[in-house]
Design an enzyme around this catalytic site. Structure first.
Site, PDB file in Angstrom:
ATOM      1  N   ARG A 145      48.236 -75.821 -38.013  1.00 55.21           N
ATOM      2  CA  ARG A 145      49.347 -74.930 -37.663  1.00 55.21           C
ATOM      3  C   ARG A 145      49.641 -73.891 -38.739  1.00 55.21           C
ATOM      4  O   ARG A 145      50.288 -72.886 -38.467  1.00 55.21           O
ATOM      5  CB  ARG A 145      50.575 -75.774 -37.309  1.00 55.21           C
ATOM      6  CG  ARG A 145      50.376 -76.491 -35.993  1.00 55.21           C
ATOM      7  CD  ARG A 145      51.479 -77.477 -35.718  1.00 55.21           C
ATOM      8  NE  ARG A 145      51.083 -78.852 -35.950  1.00 55.21           N
ATOM      9  CZ  ARG A 145      51.934 -79.854 -36.136  1.00 55.21           C
ATOM     10  NH1 ARG A 145      53.219 -79.621 -36.157  1.00 55.21           N
ATOM     11  NH2 ARG A 145      51.491 -81.083 -36.317  1.00 55.21           N
TER      12      ARG A 145
ATOM     13  N   GLU B 246      53.198 -88.546 -42.463  1.00 52.26           N
ATOM     14  CA  GLU B 246      54.279 -89.305 -41.827  1.00 52.26           C
ATOM     15  C   GLU B 246      53.678 -90.312 -40.838  1.00 52.26           C
ATOM     16  O   GLU B 246      54.226 -91.371 -40.597  1.00 52.26           O
ATOM     17  CB  GLU B 246      55.211 -88.326 -41.095  1.00 52.26           C
ATOM     18  CG  GLU B 246      56.595 -88.859 -40.845  1.00 52.26           C
ATOM     19  CD  GLU B 246      57.440 -87.906 -40.003  1.00 52.26           C
ATOM     20  OE1 GLU B 246      56.908 -86.900 -39.505  1.00 52.26           O
ATOM     21  OE2 GLU B 246      58.624 -88.202 -39.832  1.00 52.26           O
TER      22      GLU B 246
HETATM   23  O1  LIG Z   1      54.821 -82.959 -44.956  1.00 47.78           O
HETATM   24  P1  LIG Z   1      53.820 -83.878 -44.321  1.00 47.78           P
HETATM   25  O2  LIG Z   1      54.340 -85.266 -44.105  1.00 47.78           O
HETATM   26  O3  LIG Z   1      52.534 -83.899 -45.074  1.00 47.78           O
HETATM   27  O4  LIG Z   1      53.530 -83.368 -42.840  1.00 47.78           O
HETATM   28  C1  LIG Z   1      53.396 -82.007 -42.511  1.00 47.78           C
HETATM   29  C2  LIG Z   1      52.073 -81.734 -41.886  1.00 47.78           C
HETATM   30  O5  LIG Z   1      51.947 -82.447 -40.647  1.00 47.78           O
HETATM   31  C3  LIG Z   1      51.591 -81.524 -39.608  1.00 47.78           C
HETATM   32  O6  LIG Z   1      50.225 -81.379 -39.489  1.00 47.78           O
HETATM   33  P2  LIG Z   1      49.292 -82.525 -38.908  1.00 47.78           P
HETATM   34  O7  LIG Z   1      48.747 -83.336 -40.037  1.00 47.78           O
HETATM   35  O8  LIG Z   1      49.984 -83.250 -37.840  1.00 47.78           O
HETATM   36  O9  LIG Z   1      48.046 -81.727 -38.378  1.00 47.78           O
HETATM   37  P3  LIG Z   1      47.864 -80.551 -37.304  1.00 47.78           P
HETATM   38  O10 LIG Z   1      48.491 -79.310 -37.882  1.00 47.78           O
HETATM   39  O11 LIG Z   1      46.390 -80.452 -37.231  1.00 47.78           O
HETATM   40  O12 LIG Z   1      48.513 -80.974 -36.017  1.00 47.78           O
HETATM   41  C4  LIG Z   1      52.176 -80.223 -40.081  1.00 47.78           C
HETATM   42  O13 LIG Z   1      51.558 -79.118 -39.456  1.00 47.78           O
HETATM   43  C5  LIG Z   1      51.956 -80.268 -41.556  1.00 47.78           C
HETATM   44  O14 LIG Z   1      50.678 -79.796 -41.914  1.00 47.78           O
HETATM   45  N1  LIG Z   2      58.145 -84.595 -37.112  1.00 46.88           N
HETATM   46  C1  LIG Z   2      57.082 -83.778 -37.091  1.00 46.88           C
HETATM   47  N2  LIG Z   2      56.991 -82.790 -36.180  1.00 46.88           N
HETATM   48  C2  LIG Z   2      55.916 -81.967 -36.168  1.00 46.88           C
HETATM   49  N3  LIG Z   2      54.912 -82.047 -37.024  1.00 46.88           N
HETATM   50  C3  LIG Z   2      54.968 -83.004 -37.957  1.00 46.88           C
HETATM   51  N4  LIG Z   2      54.133 -83.338 -38.959  1.00 46.88           N
HETATM   52  C4  LIG Z   2      54.663 -84.399 -39.598  1.00 46.88           C
HETATM   53  N5  LIG Z   2      55.832 -84.765 -39.056  1.00 46.88           N
HETATM   54  C5  LIG Z   2      56.037 -83.924 -38.028  1.00 46.88           C
END
Ligand SMILES: O=P(O)(O)OC[C@H]1O[C@H](OP(=O)(O)OP(=O)(O)O)[C@H](O)[C@@H]1O
Ligand SMILES: Nc1ncnc2[nH]cnc12
Length: 312
Positions: A181, A218
């Site tokens: 993202r 998370e």
């Molecule tokens: O602060 P944190 O606990 O590290 O979480 C935040 C991360 O989690 C989500 O990505 P995700 O790993 O879900 O991957 P994606 O963007 O590929 O969906 C979001 O886009 C951040 O990159």
């Molecule tokens: N609560 C949340 N919503 C969307 N993206 C996430 N990545 C980690 N935690 C998330």
């Protein structure tokens, strides 16, 4: 038991000069002492109140006191936000209401604050366009979904513009976007400020030589990789992602870039989850957040879920 005067007089000599408890508002330890301080003042206050009641303009005096207390409390709130690492709060609040003389219009003054800034009018639409989906991708997770925002070009543009306004003129050589993202916002910001874009990718996606960092999410663990040579030592870099939750992803990104010698100036996210607010300085780097995910969004999501209409 100590009297308030003795405790405050010997341990906090500067606080004893304080005339109102509101001035101690920012420090929890001092707030804890305030009841003691109050009781030591209560006799004097009772005397003053009697005098005021006997004076010719009692009502007007009482009102002006209330006003000054409120003003002091607002000052303290701004200080609290400063402690959280936010700069230029006063400047931002001036510019956001568009008043050259720095006065704040009534609606702006009443508007909620984001990261200590008086709310930019664009933030409301950005906030409204973020959908909170309960129990995704697994039970207990309140997922902040930005896809609805992407369907609204004007709001999407406002979000990008707000980042561009912050980083333009800051000699940023590169914007590093975190897969997936961070790839939505990063390139647009990079192009607008004339910086290169560095993709920080999930494992085994980059074809060249890479350095990698594993981190805890998370909901699981993951790893970020960057091409060797993507950044030069000393280059000023901003890390961009949609959301900070635990901060693990941003920390991994910062580590990767610093291992390559980059100067990470700041991290920028659209959304910050409130339960991790205290960690918004990551590896000593500030995190700039447009929208603190509010508790009321969570409650609203749950309510909409209960009545079966989902989030919009
Ligand atoms: O602060 P944190 O606990 O590290 O979480 C935040 C991360 O989690 C989500 O990505 P995700 O790993 O879900 O991957 P994606 O963007 O590929 O969906 C979001 O886009 C951040 O990159
Ligand atoms: N609560 C949340 N919503 C969307 N993206 C996430 N990545 C980690 N935690 C998330």
């Amino acid at each position: 038991m100590h009297s308030g005067k003795v405790v405050l007089g010997c341990r906090f000599p500067r606080i004893i000069k304080t005339t109102s408890p509101a001035r101690c508002y920012a420090h929890p330890a001092l707030c804890a002492l305030l009841p003691v301080y109050h009781s030591s003042q209560s006799d004097n206050r009772r005397k003053k109140k009697k005098q005021q009641q006997q004076s010719s303009q009692p009502v007007r005096r009482a009102r002006s006191n209330r006003g000054s207390k409120r003003r002091r409390r607002e000052d303290s709130t701004v200080r609290l936000y400063r402690l959280m690492g936010e700069e230029d709060i006063s400047n931002d609040s001036k510019s956001s209401c568009g008043c050259e003389d720095g006065t704040v219009e009534a609606p702006a003054a009443a508007a909620p604050k984001e990261n200590g800034r008086a709310a930019d009018p664009r933030l409301q639409a950005i906030s409204d366009a973020i959908r909170v989906v309960p129990h995704f991708p697994k039970p207990g997770i309140m997922f902040n979904d930005i896809t609805a925002l992407l369907l609204r070009p004007a709001v999407f543009k406002d979000a990008v513009d707000m980042f561009v306004e912050r980083y333009r003129g800051m000699r940023i050589a590169a914007v590093a976007g975190i897969e997936a993202r961070g790839f939505i916002f990063g390139p647009a910001i990079a192009l607008a400020i004339g910086a290169k874009f560095i993709p920080l990718r999930k494992p085994k996606k980059l074809p060249g030589e890479v350095i990698s960092e594993t981190y805890i999410l998370e909901y699981g663990t993951d790893c970020l990789e960057m091409h060797v040579g993507a950044t030069e030592p000393g280059e000023r870099v901003v890390v961009v992602d949609d959301l900070v939750a635990t901060g693990g992803t941003l920390c991994a990104a910062i580590k990767l870039l610093e291992r390559a010698g980059a100067d990470v100036v700041e991290c920028a996210c659209l959304i910050g989850l409130p339960k991790y607010k205290n960690f918004y300085k990551l590896n000593g780097k500030p995190v700039y957040i447009l929208k603190d995910s509010q508790l009321h969004s969570f409650a609203r999501a749950r309510w909409r879920n209960w009545i079966g209409i989902g989030e919009q």
